[in-house]
Design an enzyme around this catalytic site. Structure first.
Site, PDB file in Angstrom:
ATOM      1  N   ASP A  86       0.240   7.751   7.119  1.00  0.00           N
ATOM      2  CA  ASP A  86       0.861   6.725   6.292  1.00  0.00           C
ATOM      3  C   ASP A  86       2.275   6.532   6.864  1.00  0.00           C
ATOM      4  O   ASP A  86       2.739   7.358   7.652  1.00  0.00           O
ATOM      5  CB  ASP A  86       0.899   7.234   4.840  1.00  0.00           C
ATOM      6  CG  ASP A  86       1.730   6.358   3.949  1.00  0.00           C
ATOM      7  OD1 ASP A  86       1.516   5.132   3.955  1.00  0.00           O
ATOM      8  OD2 ASP A  86       2.605   6.886   3.231  1.00  0.00           O
ATOM      9  N   ARG A 122       2.330  -4.446  -3.291  1.00  0.00           N
ATOM     10  CA  ARG A 122       3.529  -5.010  -3.915  1.00  0.00           C
ATOM     11  C   ARG A 122       3.210  -5.567  -5.304  1.00  0.00           C
ATOM     12  O   ARG A 122       3.907  -5.297  -6.268  1.00  0.00           O
ATOM     13  CB  ARG A 122       4.073  -6.122  -3.008  1.00  0.00           C
ATOM     14  CG  ARG A 122       5.460  -6.577  -3.348  1.00  0.00           C
ATOM     15  CD  ARG A 122       5.907  -7.676  -2.398  1.00  0.00           C
ATOM     16  NE  ARG A 122       5.748  -7.304  -1.005  1.00  0.00           N
ATOM     17  CZ  ARG A 122       5.819  -8.161   0.029  1.00  0.00           C
ATOM     18  NH1 ARG A 122       6.062  -9.434  -0.192  1.00  0.00           N
ATOM     19  NH2 ARG A 122       5.641  -7.741   1.268  1.00  0.00           N
ATOM     20  N   ASP A 157       1.997  10.671   1.437  1.00  0.00           N
ATOM     21  CA  ASP A 157       2.964  11.152   0.434  1.00  0.00           C
ATOM     22  C   ASP A 157       2.641  10.623  -0.969  1.00  0.00           C
ATOM     23  O   ASP A 157       3.282  11.047  -1.931  1.00  0.00           O
ATOM     24  CB  ASP A 157       4.392  10.713   0.781  1.00  0.00           C
ATOM     25  CG  ASP A 157       4.578   9.210   0.652  1.00  0.00           C
ATOM     26  OD1 ASP A 157       3.701   8.464   1.126  1.00  0.00           O
ATOM     27  OD2 ASP A 157       5.582   8.783   0.061  1.00  0.00           O
ATOM     28  N   GLY A 179       2.272   3.817  -2.452  1.00  0.00           N
ATOM     29  CA  GLY A 179       0.970   3.586  -1.806  1.00  0.00           C
ATOM     30  C   GLY A 179       0.243   2.348  -2.280  1.00  0.00           C
ATOM     31  O   GLY A 179      -0.668   1.873  -1.603  1.00  0.00           O
ATOM     32  N   ASP A 211       5.472   4.746   4.975  1.00  0.00           N
ATOM     33  CA  ASP A 211       6.572   4.901   4.013  1.00  0.00           C
ATOM     34  C   ASP A 211       6.516   6.288   3.366  1.00  0.00           C
ATOM     35  O   ASP A 211       5.558   6.607   2.669  1.00  0.00           O
ATOM     36  CB  ASP A 211       6.468   3.832   2.912  1.00  0.00           C
ATOM     37  CG  ASP A 211       6.598   2.407   3.442  1.00  0.00           C
ATOM     38  OD1 ASP A 211       7.442   2.186   4.324  1.00  0.00           O
ATOM     39  OD2 ASP A 211       5.854   1.526   2.978  1.00  0.00           O
ATOM     40  N   SER A 228       1.751  -1.471   3.377  1.00  0.00           N
ATOM     41  CA  SER A 228       2.884  -2.399   3.399  1.00  0.00           C
ATOM     42  C   SER A 228       2.665  -3.569   4.342  1.00  0.00           C
ATOM     43  O   SER A 228       2.236  -3.396   5.477  1.00  0.00           O
ATOM     44  CB  SER A 228       4.145  -1.653   3.820  1.00  0.00           C
ATOM     45  OG  SER A 228       5.202  -2.560   4.021  1.00  0.00           O
ATOM     46  N   ASN A 240       5.148  -5.042   5.418  1.00  0.00           N
ATOM     47  CA  ASN A 240       6.319  -4.917   6.293  1.00  0.00           C
ATOM     48  C   ASN A 240       6.137  -3.832   7.358  1.00  0.00           C
ATOM     49  O   ASN A 240       7.071  -3.549   8.111  1.00  0.00           O
ATOM     50  CB  ASN A 240       7.553  -4.563   5.459  1.00  0.00           C
ATOM     51  CG  ASN A 240       7.993  -5.708   4.553  1.00  0.00           C
ATOM     52  OD1 ASN A 240       8.395  -6.760   5.030  1.00  0.00           O
ATOM     53  ND2 ASN A 240       7.867  -5.524   3.253  1.00  0.00           N
TER      54      ASN A 240
HETATM   55  C1  BG6 Z   1       3.363   1.186   0.629  1.00  0.00           C
HETATM   56  C2  BG6 Z   1       4.425   1.773  -0.266  1.00  0.00           C
HETATM   57  O1  BG6 Z   1       3.461   1.778   1.877  1.00  0.00           O
HETATM   58  O2  BG6 Z   1       3.539  -0.222   0.746  1.00  0.00           O
HETATM   59  C3  BG6 Z   1       4.437   1.051  -1.602  1.00  0.00           C
HETATM   60  O3  BG6 Z   1       4.143   3.140  -0.483  1.00  0.00           O
HETATM   61  C4  BG6 Z   1       4.611  -0.440  -1.374  1.00  0.00           C
HETATM   62  O4  BG6 Z   1       5.493   1.562  -2.383  1.00  0.00           O
HETATM   63  C5  BG6 Z   1       3.487  -0.934  -0.476  1.00  0.00           C
HETATM   64  O5  BG6 Z   1       4.559  -1.139  -2.608  1.00  0.00           O
HETATM   65  C6  BG6 Z   1       3.552  -2.432  -0.203  1.00  0.00           C
HETATM   66  O6  BG6 Z   1       4.687  -2.714   0.553  1.00  0.00           O
HETATM   67  P1  BG6 Z   1       5.209  -4.160   0.920  1.00  0.00           P
HETATM   68  O7  BG6 Z   1       6.197  -3.900   2.014  1.00  0.00           O
HETATM   69  O8  BG6 Z   1       4.040  -4.965   1.369  1.00  0.00           O
HETATM   70  O9  BG6 Z   1       5.814  -4.724  -0.311  1.00  0.00           O
HETATM   71 MG    MG Z   2       3.718   6.430   1.591  1.00  0.00          MG
END
Ligand code: BG6
Ligand code: MG
Length: 217
Positions: A8, A48, A169, A45, A10, A115, A117
């Site tokens: 993973d 959004r 995590d 995890g 983040d 994510s 991002n």
């Molecule tokens: C995960 C995070 O990796 O990505 C979450 O643990 C987050 O907390 C999720 O909400 C989505 O992320 P993003 O960047 O698409 O908003």
């Molecule tokens: Mg994570």
């Protein structure tokens, strides 16, 4: 046989989990909801939009889909502001070494993040070449705890799920890994991640020799 390790992003490679938390907390405060670190564990995890829904549930707040979209977008703008300040030295100490040692054993290495991002984070950290495959929130329909992201990573690596170990995590991420039929190393608190096959406080506390124990787990 363990043939692939899937990380993973983040909270496992870098502390962007903190940036997600600070951005959600700011948003929650704006709508009159208190977001504690304990509540924040439920946001880790998941996607959004699901994170926002959890905050709205916590505060018993209802709103239209359009308003939700706007708030989720606002939180993301703040999160991206943090990313713009980030540099490769924020990678957790010892993580690059662990990834290199895993690769030297002929084991494939993947990255699987919910994510949207994730690609930007990987590029900022300059770690794109450290992974055989990177899959992210743009490539899936169902976020963790659904196993889709890990199954996609295994498919792209061409490794059977039962030969994969996931590093996670988030409690939702551990659920997702186990639901995919993979082994899971939890990174963080034993109390929160006790359903994982092994728990370490920090990613780099895992030693490459520990993979052998997981084969029999
Ligand atoms: C995960 C995070 O990796 O990505 C979450 O643990 C987050 O907390 C999720 O909400 C989505 O992320 P993003 O960047 O698409 O908003
Ligand atoms: Mg994570």
């Amino acid at each position: 046989m363990i043939k692939a390790c899937i990380f993973d992003l983040d909270g496992v490679i870098v502390d962007t989990a903190r940036y997600h938390y600070l951005s959600w907390k700011r948003l929650a405060n704006e709508i009159g909801v208190e977001l504690t670190e304990a509540d924040n564990e439920r946001l880790k995890g998941v996607s959004r939009r699901r994170s926002l829904d959890i905050i709205l549930e916590l505060g018993k707040v209802t709103m239209s889909e359009e308003e939700k979209e706007a708030l989720a977008e606002k939180k993301n703008t703040w999160f991206v502001d943090y990313l713009e300040q980030m540099s490769p030295d924020e990678i957790y100490p010892g993580v690059k070494k662990l990834i290199r040692q895993i690769g030297e054993k002929g084991i494939k290495v993947g990255l699987a993040s919910s994510s949207k991002n994730a690609k930007a984070v990987v590029e900022i950290l300059k770690i794109q070449d450290d992974f055989d495959v990177v899959v992210d929130g743009n490539m899936i329909v169902h976020s963790k705890p659904h196993p889709e992201i890990f199954l996609l990573a295994a498919e792209r690596l061409n490794i059977k799920p039962s030969d994969c170990v996931v590093f996670e995590d988030a409690a939702a991420g551990v659920d997702a890994a186990l639901a995919a039929g993979m082994k899971c190393v939890g990174v963080g608190s034993l109390a929160l991640l006790s359903h994982a096959n092994k728990v370490v406080s920090k990613t780099a506390d895992f030693r490459v020799q520990d993979l052998e124990d997981l084969e029999n787990a």
